[in-house]
Design a protein around this motif. Structure first.
Motif, short mmCIF file in Angstrom:
data_model
loop_
_atom_site.label_atom_id
_atom_site.label_comp_id
_atom_site.label_asym_id
_atom_site.label_seq_id
_atom_site.Cartn_x
_atom_site.Cartn_y
_atom_site.Cartn_z
N ASP A 175 11.33 -4.12 -4.02
CA ASP A 175 10.77 -4.77 -2.83
C ASP A 175 11.26 -4.09 -1.55
O ASP A 175 10.48 -3.83 -0.63
CB ASP A 175 11.16 -6.25 -2.83
CG ASP A 175 10.21 -7.09 -2.00
OD1 ASP A 175 9.18 -6.55 -1.55
OD2 ASP A 175 10.48 -8.28 -1.81
N CYS A 189 -0.34 -6.84 -5.53
CA CYS A 189 0.39 -5.57 -5.44
C CYS A 189 -0.50 -4.41 -5.86
O CYS A 189 -0.51 -3.35 -5.22
CB CYS A 189 1.63 -5.62 -6.34
SG CYS A 189 3.03 -6.55 -5.66
N SER A 248 12.40 -0.98 -1.25
CA SER A 248 11.88 0.39 -1.16
C SER A 248 10.44 0.40 -0.68
O SER A 248 10.02 1.34 0.01
CB SER A 248 11.99 1.10 -2.52
OG SER A 248 11.19 0.45 -3.50
N SER A 249 9.68 -0.63 -1.01
CA SER A 249 8.30 -0.72 -0.52
C SER A 249 8.27 -0.84 0.99
O SER A 249 7.51 -0.14 1.68
CB SER A 249 7.60 -1.92 -1.16
OG SER A 249 6.27 -2.04 -0.68
N ALA A 265 -1.86 -1.32 -3.74
CA ALA A 265 -1.66 0.05 -4.22
C ALA A 265 -2.97 0.83 -4.23
O ALA A 265 -2.98 2.04 -3.96
CB ALA A 265 -1.06 0.02 -5.63
N GLY A 282 6.24 -3.02 -7.91
CA GLY A 282 6.40 -4.44 -7.60
C GLY A 282 5.64 -5.33 -8.55
O GLY A 282 6.05 -6.48 -8.81
N SER A 327 6.09 2.43 -5.12
CA SER A 327 6.87 1.21 -4.92
C SER A 327 6.00 -0.05 -5.01
O SER A 327 6.47 -1.08 -5.50
CB SER A 327 7.58 1.26 -3.56
OG SER A 327 6.66 1.41 -2.50
N THR A 328 4.75 0.04 -4.55
CA THR A 328 3.87 -1.13 -4.62
C THR A 328 3.46 -1.43 -6.05
O THR A 328 3.44 -2.60 -6.47
CB THR A 328 2.62 -0.90 -3.76
OG1 THR A 328 3.01 -0.52 -2.43
CG2 THR A 328 1.79 -2.18 -3.66
N VAL A 362 4.28 -8.98 -2.07
CA VAL A 362 3.50 -7.90 -1.48
C VAL A 362 3.28 -8.13 0.00
O VAL A 362 3.07 -7.20 0.78
CB VAL A 362 2.16 -7.73 -2.22
CG1 VAL A 362 1.25 -8.92 -1.97
CG2 VAL A 362 1.47 -6.43 -1.80
N CYS A 395 4.72 4.97 -1.17
CA CYS A 395 4.16 3.63 -0.97
C CYS A 395 3.40 3.17 -2.23
O CYS A 395 3.51 2.01 -2.64
CB CYS A 395 3.22 3.62 0.23
SG CYS A 395 4.03 3.82 1.83
N HIS A 432 8.57 -6.27 6.41
CA HIS A 432 8.76 -6.35 4.96
C HIS A 432 10.24 -6.13 4.60
O HIS A 432 10.79 -6.84 3.75
CB HIS A 432 7.91 -5.28 4.26
CG HIS A 432 7.78 -5.47 2.79
ND1 HIS A 432 6.59 -5.77 2.16
CD2 HIS A 432 8.70 -5.41 1.80
CE1 HIS A 432 6.79 -5.88 0.86
NE2 HIS A 432 8.08 -5.66 0.62
#
Length: 288
Positions: free
Chosen positions: A183, A127, A185-186, A131, A173, A169-170, A41, A166, A21
Motif C-alpha cells: 500500500d 485495484c 509503495s503504491s 492498474a 494490492g 504496486s497496484t 486503492v 505504479c 495515499h
C-alpha cells in the motif's frame, strides 16, 4: 512533444493523490492493529460529504484534462480530407485523451461502486481497474506516436519506469490485501510519477534546461553528444533527489502519525524493539 502546462496539470493530480495515499496508508497502519491492516486503492477524506473527495479529484481532473486535450488542443479538427481521416496533426492529443478516459472511467466506477448498488466491486477489483488505467498510460508513453528522441526521450523513459512501478504496486494490492509495504509503495510510486511530471516540465520546458541543450521549435536539441549525456546524468540525479524527498516525507508522516494516532500494540512493539536494541548494544559494549 509536450508543453509546460501539459506536464504540470497531470503532475499536480498524481502528486496530490499520491501524497494523500502515503499519509492515509501510514495513518491506517499505526492507528490499528497491524494484523487488521487492509490495502485501499483509494482513501476517504473524513466521514462527511468530503469522504469521496479523492475519487472526485481523479474523475474530475481526468475529465477536465481530457476536454483540454480533445476540445481545446485540437480546435475540434478531428478529421481531415473528404474521406474523414483522423487528423494526424493531433494524434498526440487523441492518445492523451484515451489515457485520461481510462482514469476518468476508474474514478466513475469507483464512485458508483461506493455510493450505489449497481457496481458493487471489491477493493481488489478496483485495484485491477486502477492498474488497467496505469497500463493504458504505460502503453501510451511506450508506443507514443510522437517520437521522443535524445534528452526528451530519456526523461520519458524514466517516466515509463515510474508508471510501471505504479502498475506493479497496484496489482500487488489486489493479491496482497494485508501488506502495508504494498500500500505504501503504491502511494510512493504515484507521488514520484507526479513529481517527475513536474521535473520534466521545469527541465525540458522551463528554466532548468541543461547547459548545451535547448528547446528548438518542437524538439529538444543538444549541441553535442557530451551535452546530451550530461543532461541524462543530471536527470538521474534529479530522480534520486525526488526519491530521497519522498522518503523523507514518508518518515515524517510515520513520525507524526505514530505519535498522534499510534495504536497501543504498535507502541508496545516499538518499546520492545528499543529495549532489545539497548540490551544488545550494552552486551556488545561489555564484550568490547
Amino acid at each position: 512533444m509536450g508543453s509546460f502546462k501539459g506536464h504540470v496539470l497531470p503532475g499536480s493530480l498524481f502528486l496530490a493523490v499520491g501524497l494523500w495515499h502515503v499519509w492515509s496508508a501510514v495513518v491506517r497502519y499505526v492507528s490499528a492493529s497491524p494484523v487488521e491492516f487492509r490495502v485501499r486503492v483509494w482513501n476517504p477524506v473524513g466521514s462527511g460529504w468530503l469522504k469521496h473527495l479523492e475519487l472526485y479529484v481523479v474523475a474530475g481532473g481526468a475529465f477536465a484534462d481530457m476536454c483540454v486535450e480533445l476540445l481545446y488542443s485540437t480546435h475540434l479538427k478531428f478529421f481531415v480530407g473528404r474521406e474523414g481521416i483522423l487528423n494526424p496533426a493531433h494524434m498526440n492529443d487523441f492518445e492523451h485523451g484515451g489515457m485520461l478516459l481510462m482514469f476518468f472511467l476508474y474514478g466513475i466506477v469507483a464512485i458508483l461502486s461506493e455510493k450505489t448498488r449497481f457496481l458493487p466491486f471489491s477493493n481488489g477489483a478496483l485495484c485491477l481497474i486502477a492498474a488497467a488505467a496505469f497500463c493504458s498510460e504505460f502503453l501510451l508513453f511506450y508506443f507514443h506516436s510522437t517520437s521522443h528522441q535524445g534528452l526528451e526521450g530519456y526523461y520519458h523513459l524514466l517516466l515509463v519506469i515510474l508508471v510501471g512501478l505504479c502498475i506493479f504496486s497496484t496489482v500487488a494490492g489486489a493479491f496482497c490485501p494485508n501488506s502495508f509495504a504494498v500500500d505504501l509503495s503504491s502511494g510512493v510510486a504515484i507521488s514520484l510519477q507526479g513529481l517527475w511530471f513536474y521535473q520534466t516540465a521545469f527541465t525540458l520546458y522551463g528554466p532548468m534546461m541543461p547547459r548545451g541543450c535547448q528547446l528548438s521549435g518542437n524538439d529538444i536539441t543538444c549541441k553535442s553528444h557530451d551535452s546530451e549525456v550530461r543532461g541524462e546524468f543530471i536527470a538521474n540525479i534529479q530522480l534520486f533527489s525526488l526519491v530521497l524527498l519522498v522518503f523523507i516525507f514518508v518518515l515524517g508522516c510515520y513520525s507524526v502519525s505514530a505519535s498522534k494516532y499510534g495504536h497501543s500494540e504498535l507502541q508496545n512493539w516499538h518499546a520492545a524493539a528499543l529495549k532489545e536494541y539497548e540490551q544488545n548494544g550494552g552486551e556488545e559494549l561489555a564484550a568490547q
